[in-house]
Enzyme design. Structure first.
Site, PDB file in Angstrom:
ATOM      1  N   GLU A 266      38.717  24.109  84.941  1.00  0.00           N
ATOM      2  CA  GLU A 266      37.927  23.073  84.246  1.00  0.00           C
ATOM      3  C   GLU A 266      36.897  23.747  83.358  1.00  0.00           C
ATOM      4  O   GLU A 266      36.281  24.745  83.750  1.00  0.00           O
ATOM      5  CB  GLU A 266      37.157  22.174  85.219  1.00  0.00           C
ATOM      6  CG  GLU A 266      37.986  21.137  85.921  1.00  0.00           C
ATOM      7  CD  GLU A 266      37.146  20.264  86.856  1.00  0.00           C
ATOM      8  OE1 GLU A 266      35.953  20.024  86.556  1.00  0.00           O
ATOM      9  OE2 GLU A 266      37.695  19.845  87.881  1.00  0.00           O
TER      10      GLU A 266
HETATM   11  C1  BGC Z   1      34.424  18.216  88.818  1.00  0.00           C
HETATM   12  C2  BGC Z   1      34.858  17.000  88.024  1.00  0.00           C
HETATM   13  C3  BGC Z   1      33.663  16.448  87.263  1.00  0.00           C
HETATM   14  C4  BGC Z   1      33.122  17.540  86.355  1.00  0.00           C
HETATM   15  C5  BGC Z   1      31.947  17.097  85.483  1.00  0.00           C
HETATM   16  C6  BGC Z   1      33.666  19.196  87.948  1.00  0.00           C
HETATM   17  O1  BGC Z   1      33.120  20.241  88.657  1.00  0.00           O
HETATM   18  O2  BGC Z   1      35.544  18.836  89.375  1.00  0.00           O
HETATM   19  O3  BGC Z   1      35.384  16.050  88.891  1.00  0.00           O
HETATM   20  O4  BGC Z   1      33.996  15.308  86.540  1.00  0.00           O
HETATM   21  O5  BGC Z   1      32.669  18.599  87.182  1.00  0.00           O
HETATM   22  O6  BGC Z   1      30.882  16.702  86.260  1.00  0.00           O
END
Ligand code: BGC
Length: 569
Positions: free
Chosen positions: A420
């Site tokens: 992410e």
């Molecule tokens: C989480 C997501 C979240 C994002 C932004 C990440 O660490 O896994 O679910 O939406 O942060 O807050």
């Protein structure tokens, strides 16, 4: 009724009109601290097999919170506790609209998709012996099949925060009997993982056991802001983390022992971490402590030696003495557990968004100890770091390169998947479709990831944009938007609209980075100073606006051309 993908992608004309409408609203951010050498654009490409992906999570997008026999999760419970709260009841309605989501990925040329399975959608109470929700199993089978039919590899998270409520009620969730080796929650997580490997593992080759255990432990069981809202700042997070690490190890070994030979996949864990940069040279140790208390808490046992980081253990032992306790609030693993945990990651999943400045505050005696005070540090932000909509999200691209290098050195050069990375906008009217600041974020952060890969030899194998879609942003509900695609949450059909950033991302994927001489790289060069909130003239020691204007001019020309190009491509 399920809508088709073509319903969901906005018509070209409407999109261009929308672009024209919002172009005047692009905000020029204030000046930031550009470092000519550190922040220079690196031209080149990622390795050929580099994985480009986008991510979502079940509770944040699926909706259908109570269809068939799905059981409630702790997030369902929290969302329904008060009427003023946004809920994930419908969210993006991806339970019904997943074919449309897949078409969005296809449009962007993505070959991977990271999503999570909702445990209570499979086992309504979290326990297989109480029954399986076949419709839930069918849903994930259909999703996986549709992905494969579109040449997209699934990367599946088993636990993205939506614990079955029944497991919280029956066993205290991750607080369950944390010091023994036979804790129920480990076995139940193992059963759930086994069921997923059995049912989906013929097609799923990438498994992530837990997403952001730091947040689950701290917010859910220490601070108590997130469900199950258990507030025990002195000990709750340490007990929950202990259980999560052992549950992860269990799921890893089940794969290793029962499935790896036949299925040939990989199992890892995703840890979130901000880069911690010392405010002054005197804060250097504190910055390391910051990372060891967050990412190291989980990574050290799993990727290093089965045990917590030394600095965590010594700090917590000292705290126990100061507090007059006979044992540390940080639990201990037995030698057998250490051996069981060590080496249980085929890859290192990293969620990274931002950087903090760290200040050493050691060692003020504290009356009410908590995780926050245990670290003996303060955190802040440099005044020139630009901000996103989320209060915690400052844009500091070079932080990700430092963090990737740190992981390489500390954990023996593992394969790293960035699972992410992304930036939020406010939910506002008119909608931010021309999301320049998100384009800048992706441009700058991916270039820093490329520096880590190509200059620092970090084995970073994947980059995943958070998120494919605007979605339910936990306690912030729908007020913060992270999506490459806009979702209209007032529209019952939850139509998706591509933002400009999805067009940028498509070009980035197609170019596999920033190749010398490509049209895309020329565009990026024109944007570079704008994105860093400065001008070429300023960088070279001159003042004056010409360069800024020309860079903005090319920006306004380049983006619509890219959009038009992409829509006819
Ligand atoms: C989480 C997501 C979240 C994002 C932004 C990440 O660490 O896994 O679910 O939406 O942060 O807050």
């Amino acid at each position: 009724m399920s809508a088709t993908a073509s319903d969901s992608i906005m018509e070209t004309g409407t999109f261009v009109n929308c672009f024209l409408l919002v172009i005047s609203l692009v905000i020029i951010p204030v000046n930031g601290g550009y470092d000519k050498e550190r922040d220079a654009l690196l031209k080149g490409t990622f390795p050929q097999d580099f994985i480009w992906s986008s991510a979502t999570a079940a509770y944040q997008i699926e909706g259908a919170w109570n269809v068939s026999d799905k059981g409630p999760s702790v997030w369902d419970t929290l969302a329904h506790q008060d009427n003023n709260r946004d809920t994930g009841d419908v969210a993006c309605d991806s339970y019904h609209k997943y074919p449309a989501d897949i078409q969005l990925m296809k449009q962007m040329g993505l070959k991977y998709y990271r999503f999570s399975i909702s445990w209570p959608r499979i086992f309504p109470t979290g326990e297989q012996q109480d029954g399986v929700n076949q419709d839930g199993v069918d849903y994930y089978n259909n999703l996986i099949n549709e992905l494969k039919a579109n040449d997209i590899e699934p990367m599946v998270t088993l636990f993205h925060w939506d614990l079955p409520q029944a497991l919280q009620d029956r066993y205290g969730g991750f607080l369950n009997n944390h010091t023994t080796n036979t804790t129920v929650i480990h076995d139940l997580f193992g059963d759930y993982a086994r069921f997923c490997y059995q049912n989906f593992g013929d097609r799923v080759k990438y498994w992530i056991t837990f997403n952001d255990p730091w947040i689950i432990a701290l917010e859910g069981y220490g601070i108590g802001n997130f469900p199950p809202k258990h507030r025990d700042p002195a000990e709750g997070q340490y007990k929950a983390a202990h259980n999560i690490i052992l549950s992860h190890a269990k799921a890893y070994h089940i794969y290793d022992d029962e499935f790896r030979a036949a299925q040939g996949g990989q199992v890892g864990i995703t840890l979130n971490c901000d880069w911690g940069t010392p405010k002054t040279p005197a804060d250097a140790d504190a910055a390391i402590r910051y990372i060891q208390f967050s990412m190291g808490w989980f990574a050290h046992p799993i990727f290093k030696n089965g045990d917590y980081p030394e600095v965590m253990k010594t700090t917590m032992t000292r705290k126990a003495q100061e507090e007059g306790r006979t044992t540390s609030r940080l639990p201990e693993f037995t030698p057998e557990q250490k051996a069981y945990i060590s080496g249980t990651g085929d890859f290192f999943g990293l969620n990274h968004y931002t950087t903090v400045e760290v200040i050493d505050t050691c060692c003020t005696p504290i009356e009410n100890p908590s995780y926050d005070t245990d670290k003996d540090i303060g955190t802040g932000h440099a005044p020139d770091w630009p901000r996103a909509a989320s209060s915690w999200l400052y844009v500091v691209p070079w932080g990700i390169r430092n963090l990737l290098g740190w992981i390489k050195e500390e954990y023996g050069d593992p394969d790293i998947y960035v699972t992410e990375n992304g930036r939020s906008d406010h939910d506002q009217d008119p909608a931010i479709m021309m999301d320049m600041e998100r384009i800048c974020y992706y441009m700058m952060y991916t270039n820093e990831v490329m520096k880590a890969s190509n200059l620092d030899s970090v084995k970073v194998k994947a980059y995943t944009a958070w998120s494919l879609l605007d979605n339910f942003e936990w306690l912030s509900g729908y007020s913060e938007r992270f999506g490459l695609h806009y979702v209209d949450f007032n529209d019952p059909t939850r139509t998706r609209y591509p933002k400009a950033s999805s067009v940028f991302f498509k070009q980035l994927v197609r170019n596999n980075g920033y190749p010398e001489g490509s049209e895309f790289t020329k565009y990026v060069e024109n944007m570079w100073y704008f994105c860093h909130n400065t001008t070429e003239a300023e960088v070279n020691g001159y003042t004056g606006g010409a360069s800024q204007i020309s860079s903005l001019f090319s920006l306004f020309l380049a983006i619509p051309m890219m959009i038009a190009y992409s829509l006819i491509a």
